[in-house]
Design a protein around this motif. Sequence first.
Motif, short mmCIF file in Angstrom:
data_model
loop_
_atom_site.label_atom_id
_atom_site.label_comp_id
_atom_site.label_asym_id
_atom_site.label_seq_id
_atom_site.Cartn_x
_atom_site.Cartn_y
_atom_site.Cartn_z
N PRO A 1 25.59 86.79 -6.71
CA PRO A 1 25.67 85.93 -5.53
C PRO A 1 25.65 84.46 -5.93
N VAL A 2 26.53 83.71 -5.35
CA VAL A 2 26.54 82.26 -5.52
C VAL A 2 26.35 81.65 -4.13
N ASP A 3 25.12 81.26 -3.85
CA ASP A 3 24.81 80.71 -2.52
C ASP A 3 25.28 81.67 -1.43
N SER A 4 24.96 82.96 -1.59
CA SER A 4 25.17 84.05 -0.63
C SER A 4 26.55 84.71 -0.71
N VAL A 5 27.48 84.18 -1.48
CA VAL A 5 28.79 84.80 -1.64
C VAL A 5 28.86 85.45 -3.01
N HIS A 6 29.12 86.76 -3.05
CA HIS A 6 29.22 87.48 -4.32
C HIS A 6 30.58 87.25 -4.96
N MET A 7 30.58 87.01 -6.26
CA MET A 7 31.82 86.78 -6.98
C MET A 7 31.64 87.10 -8.46
N PRO A 8 32.72 87.36 -9.20
CA PRO A 8 32.59 87.59 -10.64
C PRO A 8 32.18 86.30 -11.36
N VAL A 9 31.20 86.43 -12.23
CA VAL A 9 30.68 85.29 -13.00
C VAL A 9 30.73 85.66 -14.47
N LEU A 10 31.24 84.77 -15.30
CA LEU A 10 31.32 85.03 -16.72
C LEU A 10 29.97 85.49 -17.26
N SER A 11 29.95 86.49 -18.13
CA SER A 11 28.69 87.02 -18.65
C SER A 11 27.95 85.94 -19.43
N PRO A 12 26.60 86.05 -19.54
CA PRO A 12 25.84 85.03 -20.26
C PRO A 12 26.33 84.81 -21.69
N THR A 13 26.66 85.90 -22.41
CA THR A 13 27.13 85.74 -23.79
C THR A 13 28.47 85.01 -23.83
N ASP A 14 29.40 85.39 -22.95
CA ASP A 14 30.70 84.72 -22.92
C ASP A 14 30.56 83.28 -22.44
N LEU A 15 29.64 83.04 -21.52
CA LEU A 15 29.41 81.68 -21.04
C LEU A 15 28.90 80.80 -22.18
N MET A 16 27.91 81.28 -22.94
CA MET A 16 27.41 80.52 -24.06
C MET A 16 28.49 80.38 -25.14
N GLY A 17 29.27 81.45 -25.35
CA GLY A 17 30.36 81.38 -26.32
C GLY A 17 31.36 80.30 -25.97
#
Length: 235
Positions: A157-173
């Motif tokens: 959820p991003v401020d109540s709207v669900h959406m795909p979010v890059l995984s923590p490992t890929d985000l840090m990568g």
Amino acid sequence: MRGYSQEAPQPGSRPEPAGLRLTAGRAVDSGPVGPLAGASQGTWPLPPDRTQAILAATKHVAARLKSSGFPFALVGSVAAYAHGVPASFQHDADFCILREDAEAVTEALEAAGIEVRVPPEDWLLKARSHGEEIDLIFELARQPVTRELLSRAQTLPVDSVHMPVLSPTDLMGSQLHAFSEHHCDFGAVLPIARTLREKIDWARLRREHQDSPMPDAFLYLLERLHVIDPREAGP
């Protein structure tokens, strides 16, 4: 695709400062103008909340991408926020999309009233919603966005709207890939590493970046700060 129009003052015109008018050669305070006109003392409206504006733009674009069925993932500072990092947004929100979907994504967003333009850079599109910029990225830190990358995204959820979010490992990568001799802001990435350290596959990131001086230096800094465990010594 549509660009942005900007209104410019007419040649030779000199707009007066808001709230002032000229009378007999001197400036006189005429009180608030525009949306503030008529407000009584002590009841001025608050300035817009930039964080909420960026979140509103993020939700608007994500909702349209979801309804259109295109694979995508939220990335950048808003993605870090979705994973639990305190909000510290930059100047825009970022989404990863596939390059081959660029034209169809543009049509879908424009149909929803979202402005889209093609910037000089050939690795993204620029969109605008709720007065905020949105980047639609085909290459993440010089690495092409792939279906495999998007398949690892987590629905959050991003401020109540669900959406795909890059995984923590890929985000840090993606942050590590962005480090170079010309861009090496460890201070901006350190809070993300501290907050998400239990969710990140550090062994994988070490393997991927062991031959890159700047990312490897950041990983060593994390060891010295006791954010992550020291790497095992080789034989």
